[in-house]
Enzyme design. Structure first.
Site, PDB file in Angstrom:
ATOM      1  N   TYR A 176      86.564  43.144 101.599  1.00  0.00           N
ATOM      2  CA  TYR A 176      85.202  42.938 101.114  1.00  0.00           C
ATOM      3  C   TYR A 176      85.186  41.919  99.972  1.00  0.00           C
ATOM      4  CZ  TYR A 176      80.303  44.139 100.312  1.00  0.00           C
ATOM      5  OH  TYR A 176      78.941  44.085 100.198  1.00  0.00           O
ATOM      6  N   PRO A 191      75.835  40.727 109.520  1.00  0.00           N
ATOM      7  CA  PRO A 191      75.771  40.655 108.053  1.00  0.00           C
ATOM      8  C   PRO A 191      76.368  41.860 107.324  1.00  0.00           C
ATOM      9  CG  PRO A 191      73.616  41.168 108.966  1.00  0.00           C
ATOM     10  CD  PRO A 191      74.510  40.903 110.128  1.00  0.00           C
ATOM     11  N   TYR A 199      75.567  51.173 101.058  1.00  0.00           N
ATOM     12  CA  TYR A 199      75.597  51.125 102.520  1.00  0.00           C
ATOM     13  C   TYR A 199      75.414  52.566 102.994  1.00  0.00           C
ATOM     14  CZ  TYR A 199      77.383  46.317 102.361  1.00  0.00           C
ATOM     15  OH  TYR A 199      77.534  44.965 102.159  1.00  0.00           O
ATOM     16  N   HIS A 251      79.448  42.608  90.504  1.00  0.00           N
ATOM     17  CA  HIS A 251      79.652  44.004  90.898  1.00  0.00           C
ATOM     18  C   HIS A 251      81.141  44.318  91.055  1.00  0.00           C
ATOM     19  CE1 HIS A 251      75.375  44.493  92.795  1.00  0.00           C
ATOM     20  NE2 HIS A 251      75.352  44.173  91.521  1.00  0.00           N
ATOM     21  N   LYS A 265      79.928  38.177 105.116  1.00  0.00           N
ATOM     22  CA  LYS A 265      80.978  37.158 105.140  1.00  0.00           C
ATOM     23  C   LYS A 265      80.478  35.734 105.409  1.00  0.00           C
ATOM     24  CE  LYS A 265      84.480  39.569 104.081  1.00  0.00           C
ATOM     25  NZ  LYS A 265      84.341  39.618 102.633  1.00  0.00           N
TER      26      LYS A 265
HETATM   27  C1  PHB Z   1      71.917  40.882 100.912  1.00  0.00           C
HETATM   28  O1  PHB Z   1      71.797  41.097  99.703  1.00  0.00           O
HETATM   29  O2  PHB Z   1      71.075  40.214 101.534  1.00  0.00           O
HETATM   30  C2  PHB Z   1      73.087  41.439 101.640  1.00  0.00           C
HETATM   31  C3  PHB Z   1      74.124  42.009 100.934  1.00  0.00           C
HETATM   32  C4  PHB Z   1      75.200  42.560 101.602  1.00  0.00           C
HETATM   33  C5  PHB Z   1      75.246  42.524 102.975  1.00  0.00           C
HETATM   34  C6  PHB Z   1      74.224  41.918 103.691  1.00  0.00           C
HETATM   35  C7  PHB Z   1      73.130  41.371 103.030  1.00  0.00           C
HETATM   36  O3  PHB Z   1      76.295  43.089 103.622  1.00  0.00           O
END
Ligand code: PHB
Ligand code: APR
Length: 388
Positions: free
Chosen positions: A382, A290, A200, A72, A294
């Protein structure tokens, strides 16, 4: 049994440490209390920073990653019914890869075993002794027999609930911790994700994350109570809520839900990350919420630093890098803590927030999306800060 480095835990940290040590000509043995089958099927997040992607390829464990990983360029924020794209590649020349942690664990374990590395699965009653001497000892049971592993150093890679950190006298440690008054209700669904990159979402009902495992498998999360009762969440209600929190910014394909679970959230750091000849790495020393993805990345950074410091010790006899291990790691750990907290406070609803707080969050998201300077700060964190 005798080895140079005794490693407790065959998660991402322990497996990577053993592989990196092999490359430096240092012998290690990994002790794991679960079975190989168990560690290779544990469902966890799976987003890797650019440098981790490159490291997995460099050590020869990247073949499946290259075939199955989803590369990505950036992420989306969804706010007030609109999608805002932050393009990390355009801003900092790096991207992220979606590749499940259990697949990383499978690749690392296979590589280590193929190279003749030693992992002892299904050990029990693991305890450490003499860690402040030059001959630390790991006691454990395996196949009903009491065993001892004598080593030069111990890698404490046994995760948050392991035995290594609790074995350090509490007066020697400082613990920094904060809880969050929410968790994430996560599902895995046989349906395409709503966008080709992660979304998000900020919404009045709370945060939602739209992630994926493959182009036909969506991994979706809803902010919920930390002790949310899954019985109150039939599939239809989950889909309605996910759609609501996307706020009309795009369509949400629906599919069969294969898995449901609630993840609690916490921030936790212990300092220092070493005691005598015991060195903590990964979740044994720190946990992040999460929202910044990280966890695994930080575990890998720790063991890169640890393998370098041990390499220097065996090459030159110098203990300088080993003595500085904790400080080197913590510098990065705290930056990741700050970023994970930043993303968490930006997107979630909090119990005592006011309308002012909500408007500030929205402004921050929209400002970040519209300002190259702010977007660059987000992108470099990120996609992963440089290791050195
Ligand atoms: C996930 O795909 O499980 C995932 C991705 C990004 C995050 C948290 C979990 O910030
Ligand atoms: N003896 C031996 N092994 C143990 C013990 C013990 N007493 N206690 C725990 N373990 C094992 C666990 O079964 C697990 O396989 O240690 C391993 C720790 O692995 P992780 O919990 O995956 O921790 P780490 O390798 O630091 O990886 C960090 O994992 O928890 C996620 O989100 C986190 O992505 C991050 C990553």
């Amino acid at each position: 049994m005798r080895t140079q480095i005794g490693i407790v835990g065959a998660g991402p940290a322990g497996l990577m440490l053993s592989l990196l040590l092999r490359r430096a000509g240092i012998h290690s043995i990994v002790l794991e209390d679960r079975s190989r089958e168990y560690i290779e099927n544990r469902v966890r997040a799976g987003l890797i920073e650019q440098w981790v992607h490159d490291l997995l390829i460099e050590i020869g464990a990247g073949e499946r990653l290259l075939q199955q990983g989803l590369f990505h360029d950036g992420i989306y924020f969804s706010a007030r019914g609109r999608l805002h794209h932050i393009n990390f590649r355009a801003l900092v020349g790096k991207g992220v890869t979606i590749y499940e942690q259990k697949e990383v664990v499978k690749d690392l374990a296979a590589k280590l075993i193929e190279e003749g590395g030693e992992i002892v699965f299904e050990v029990s009653d693991v305890s450490l002794d003499q860690v402040t001497t030059a001959r630390p000892l790991i006691r454990f049971r395996h196949r009903g027999e009491a065993r001892e592993l004598v080593c030069d150093f111990i890698g404490g890679c046994d995760g948050f609930h392991g035995i290594c950190r609790p074995g350090i006298p509490t007066e020697y440690l400082t613990v920094y911790e904060r809880g969050y008054p929410f968790g994430w209700l996560g599902i895995l669904s046989e349906s395409p994700p709503p966008a080709s990159e992660l979304i998000y979402a900020h919404h009045e009902h709370g945060f939602a994350l739209f992630s994926m495992r493959s182009p036909t498998l969506a991994r979706l999360y809803l902010q919920c109570a930390p002790d949310e009762d899954l019985a109150l969440w039939p599939d239809e209600k989950i889909w309605d809520e996910l759609r609501t929190r996307l706020g009309g910014s795009c369509e949400l394909p629906q599919g069969r839900i294969m898995l449901k679970g609630v993840t609690p959230m916490r921030s936790f750091v212990v300092e220092p990350m070493q005691y005598g000849r015991l060195f903590l790495a990964g979740d044994a020393a720190h946990i992040q919420p999460p929202t910044g993805a990280k966890g695994m990345n930080l575990a890998f950074a720790d063991v890169v630093f640890l393998s370098r410091a041990l390499g220097e010790f065996y090459r030159t006899g110098s203990t300088v890098a080993l003595e500085g291990y904790s400080q080197t790691c913590l510098d990065r750990v705290w930056k990741a803590q700050r970023f994970s907290w930043y993303m968490t406070q930006l997107l979630h609803r909090f119990p005592h927030e006011t309308a002012f707080d909500r408007r500030r969050q929205l402004t921050e998201i929209e400002y970040t999306a519209g300002s190259k300077a702010a977007a660059t700060a987000l992108a470099e964190n990120y996609a992963g800060l440089p290791l050195d």
